[in-house]
Design a protein around this motif. Structure first.
Motif, PDB file in Angstrom:
ATOM      1  N   GLU A  44      51.513  39.643  10.254  1.00 56.45           N
ATOM      2  CA  GLU A  44      51.165  38.814   9.097  1.00 56.45           C
ATOM      3  C   GLU A  44      49.849  38.069   9.330  1.00 56.45           C
ATOM      4  N   LEU A  45      49.633  37.584  10.535  1.00 59.94           N
ATOM      5  CA  LEU A  45      48.398  36.862  10.838  1.00 59.94           C
ATOM      6  C   LEU A  45      47.180  37.771  10.759  1.00 59.94           C
ATOM      7  N   THR A  46      47.313  39.028  11.193  1.00 58.01           N
ATOM      8  CA  THR A  46      46.182  39.955  11.070  1.00 58.01           C
ATOM      9  C   THR A  46      45.855  40.224   9.603  1.00 58.01           C
ATOM     10  N   GLU A  47      46.886  40.275   8.757  1.00 59.37           N
ATOM     11  CA  GLU A  47      46.634  40.449   7.324  1.00 59.37           C
ATOM     12  C   GLU A  47      45.899  39.240   6.751  1.00 59.37           C
ATOM     13  N   MET A  48      46.269  38.052   7.208  1.00 62.87           N
ATOM     14  CA  MET A  48      45.589  36.846   6.733  1.00 62.87           C
ATOM     15  C   MET A  48      44.133  36.833   7.162  1.00 62.87           C
ATOM     16  N   LEU A  49      43.859  37.273   8.392  1.00 59.69           N
ATOM     17  CA  LEU A  49      42.472  37.347   8.850  1.00 59.69           C
ATOM     18  C   LEU A  49      41.666  38.328   8.009  1.00 59.69           C
ATOM     19  N   ALA A  50      42.282  39.454   7.669  1.00 59.53           N
ATOM     20  CA  ALA A  50      41.591  40.428   6.824  1.00 59.53           C
ATOM     21  C   ALA A  50      41.380  39.868   5.415  1.00 59.53           C
ATOM     22  N   ASP A  51      42.355  39.107   4.919  1.00 58.35           N
ATOM     23  CA  ASP A  51      42.180  38.453   3.620  1.00 58.35           C
ATOM     24  C   ASP A  51      40.998  37.489   3.661  1.00 58.35           C
ATOM     25  N   ASP A  52      40.904  36.705   4.740  1.00 57.30           N
ATOM     26  CA  ASP A  52      39.796  35.751   4.861  1.00 57.30           C
ATOM     27  C   ASP A  52      38.455  36.479   4.893  1.00 57.30           C
ATOM     28  N   ARG A  69      38.653  34.677  -5.129  1.00 56.79           N
ATOM     29  CA  ARG A  69      40.062  34.566  -4.759  1.00 56.79           C
ATOM     30  C   ARG A  69      40.955  35.275  -5.782  1.00 56.79           C
ATOM     31  N   GLU A  70      40.679  35.090  -7.061  1.00 60.28           N
ATOM     32  CA  GLU A  70      41.499  35.719  -8.096  1.00 60.28           C
ATOM     33  C   GLU A  70      41.425  37.237  -8.013  1.00 60.28           C
ATOM     34  N   THR A  71      40.238  37.745  -7.689  1.00 59.83           N
ATOM     35  CA  THR A  71      40.070  39.192  -7.561  1.00 59.83           C
ATOM     36  C   THR A  71      40.909  39.736  -6.417  1.00 59.83           C
ATOM     37  N   LEU A  72      40.885  39.053  -5.278  1.00 62.54           N
ATOM     38  CA  LEU A  72      41.664  39.500  -4.127  1.00 62.54           C
ATOM     39  C   LEU A  72      43.157  39.427  -4.412  1.00 62.54           C
ATOM     40  N   ILE A  73      43.594  38.389  -5.092  1.00 58.24           N
ATOM     41  CA  ILE A  73      45.022  38.257  -5.417  1.00 58.24           C
ATOM     42  C   ILE A  73      45.482  39.423  -6.278  1.00 58.24           C
ATOM     43  N   ARG A  74      44.699  39.760  -7.289  1.00 60.17           N
ATOM     44  CA  ARG A  74      45.073  40.890  -8.150  1.00 60.17           C
ATOM     45  C   ARG A  74      45.098  42.192  -7.351  1.00 60.17           C
ATOM     46  N   ALA A  75      44.134  42.386  -6.467  1.00 61.69           N
ATOM     47  CA  ALA A  75      44.077  43.619  -5.677  1.00 61.69           C
ATOM     48  C   ALA A  75      45.291  43.724  -4.759  1.00 61.69           C
ATOM     49  N   ILE A  76      45.662  42.622  -4.097  1.00 62.17           N
ATOM     50  CA  ILE A  76      46.822  42.644  -3.214  1.00 62.17           C
ATOM     51  C   ILE A  76      48.087  42.948  -4.001  1.00 62.17           C
ATOM     52  N   ALA A  77      48.209  42.361  -5.172  1.00 59.41           N
ATOM     53  CA  ALA A  77      49.395  42.593  -6.001  1.00 59.41           C
ATOM     54  C   ALA A  77      49.494  44.055  -6.417  1.00 59.41           C
ATOM     55  N   VAL A  78      48.366  44.668  -6.757  1.00 54.86           N
ATOM     56  CA  VAL A  78      48.383  46.076  -7.158  1.00 54.86           C
ATOM     57  C   VAL A  78      48.776  46.967  -5.983  1.00 54.86           C
ATOM     58  N   VAL A  79      48.170  46.715  -4.798  1.00 47.85           N
ATOM     59  CA  VAL A  79      48.500  47.526  -3.632  1.00 47.85           C
ATOM     60  C   VAL A  79      49.963  47.345  -3.245  1.00 47.85           C
ATOM     61  N   ALA A  80      50.446  46.107  -3.322  1.00 37.98           N
ATOM     62  CA  ALA A  80      51.840  45.835  -2.960  1.00 37.98           C
ATOM     63  C   ALA A  80      52.814  46.510  -3.902  1.00 37.98           C
ATOM     64  N   ALA A 105      59.984  43.381   6.049  1.00 39.78           N
ATOM     65  CA  ALA A 105      59.018  42.496   6.703  1.00 39.78           C
ATOM     66  C   ALA A 105      57.671  42.560   5.994  1.00 39.78           C
ATOM     67  N   GLU A 106      57.266  43.760   5.560  1.00 40.08           N
ATOM     68  CA  GLU A 106      55.993  43.895   4.866  1.00 40.08           C
ATOM     69  C   GLU A 106      56.033  43.189   3.518  1.00 40.08           C
ATOM     70  N   ALA A 107      57.168  43.285   2.803  1.00 41.96           N
ATOM     71  CA  ALA A 107      57.302  42.599   1.521  1.00 41.96           C
ATOM     72  C   ALA A 107      57.223  41.085   1.698  1.00 41.96           C
ATOM     73  N   ALA A 108      57.897  40.573   2.737  1.00 41.39           N
ATOM     74  CA  ALA A 108      57.855  39.136   3.004  1.00 41.39           C
ATOM     75  C   ALA A 108      56.442  38.696   3.379  1.00 41.39           C
ATOM     76  N   SER A 109      55.752  39.519   4.171  1.00 36.81           N
ATOM     77  CA  SER A 109      54.382  39.195   4.563  1.00 36.81           C
ATOM     78  C   SER A 109      53.470  39.128   3.346  1.00 36.81           C
ATOM     79  N   THR A 110      53.618  40.083   2.430  1.00 33.10           N
ATOM     80  CA  THR A 110      52.797  40.084   1.223  1.00 33.10           C
ATOM     81  C   THR A 110      53.054  38.839   0.391  1.00 33.10           C
ATOM     82  N   ALA A 111      54.326  38.441   0.293  1.00 37.14           N
ATOM     83  CA  ALA A 111      54.664  37.227  -0.463  1.00 37.14           C
ATOM     84  C   ALA A 111      54.010  36.001   0.163  1.00 37.14           C
TER      85      ALA A 111
END
Length: 326
Positions: free
Chosen positions: A224-232, A240-251, A277-283
């Motif tokens: 989960e921390l590596t995903e957060m680093l990649a998000d940053d 931020r809004e663009t990234l949120i929409r992209a993550i939601a689509v991929v998820a 675990a991946e679903a919880a991490s995405t949330a």
């Protein structure tokens, strides 16, 4: 080394259960993912060193006042040249058992790490062979392959002929150019920061010690921390809004969407509960982006890194420092 073995055993217990449990529940880690990753690595290394060191120092206790002296005494005992009076009577069965356990645990951890590396490398090579058959190079992004699949899929694949990012046609149809750039930046951050090596090490730890609940906690937290680093990293060039929409689509597609055509290639592939675990991490990632918190102050992050360094130094000092024979 009498007291050193007990102190190392106590440290091993602390790092095997209460410390990782508390860290996995901490809220500050999302505000300083890099510092938290360093601390998780220190816990894993210090925990393994303490487990092995406790048995090793106990077994060598009759042969010297510290690890180096004990090893010299053991070497002399094995070749029939005792290093001093303490070795005149050899080792009793209890100390021999402790030394054997330390050796077996060390071999087990190293062997599991090697097997995990070979298994993941084999999976990635097979995955890359299938990608060569089922994908085509992206016309707009270098080192990017596109697979013909309706579900939104995006992931990175290190190693092989060179690291690549894999996207599905379904994802390309759903994302705007800005959202696609955010996804590509996110995946390339994984490759640039070599998160695959970090995840491999913690996957090996979980495989080697599946009975240890905290090995599972550590792997999930590090992933989960590596995903957060990649998000940053993606936020450096995307809104931020663009990234949120992209993550939601991929998820919405999930990594399992391509399972019918391609085998899983990540360190966590095939582990029980990986999808949950991946679903919880995405949330958690979406919550972090929707309600942003200020980054942990530089002083706080420095204290975490300093604590990690001190944590690694404790078992090292207990192993080599003289005068702890008690």
């Amino acid at each position: 080394m009498f007291w050193a073995s007990y102190l190392l055993a106590a440290l091993a217990v602390l790092l095997a259960w209460p410390v990782p449990v508390l860290l996995s529940k901490a809220r500050w880690t999302a505000r300083a993912p890099m510092a938290a990753l360093i601390l998780w690595q220190a816990i894993a290394l210090a925990g393994g060193l303490s487990m092995i060191g406790a048995m090793l120092t106990w077994g060598l206790e009759p042969l010297g006042e510290n690890l180096l002296a004990g090893l010299r005494g053991l070497a002399g005992l094995l070749v029939g040249r005792p290093a001093g009076p303490a070795t005149d009577h050899g080792l009793d069965p209890v100390h021999v058992f402790a030394l054997s356990a330390a050796l077996l645990l060390t071999v087990h951890l190293v062997f599991t790490l090697l097997l995990t590396y070979l298994r993941i490398r084999r999976q990635r090579n097979r995955h890359r062979d299938l990608l060569n058959l089922l994908s085509s190079p992206s016309a707009h992004s270098p080192a990017t392959l596109v697979i013909s699949h309706p579900a939104p899929v995006a992931y990175c694949l290190p190693g092989g002929e060179g690291p690549v990012t894999v996207l599905s046609e379904g994802l390309l149809e759903l994302l705007s150019p800005e959202e696609l750039d955010a996804v590509l930046t996110h995946e390339r951050a994984h490759l640039a920061q070599r998160h695959d090596l970090l995840l491999l090490a913690f996957a090996a730890w979980r495989t080697a010690l599946p009975w240890l609940p905290t090995s599972q906690l550590a792997q999930r937290a590090v992933s989960e921390l590596t995903e957060m680093l990649a998000d940053d990293a993606a936020l450096g060039s995307a809104r931020r809004e663009t990234l949120i929409r992209a993550i939601a689509v991929v998820a919405s597609g999930g990594r399992d969407a391509g399972a019918a055509a391609l085998p899983p290639a990540g360190p966590a592939a095939g582990l029980p509960g990986a999808a949950e675990a991946e679903a919880a991490s995405t949330a958690h990632r979406l919550r972090r982006l929707l309600t942003p918190q200020p980054a942990l102050a530089a002083g706080g992050q420095s204290l975490v890194v300093l604590g990690a360094a001190l944590l690694l130094s404790v078992p090292t000092v207990l192993l080599i420092a003289p005068g702890l024979a008690g």
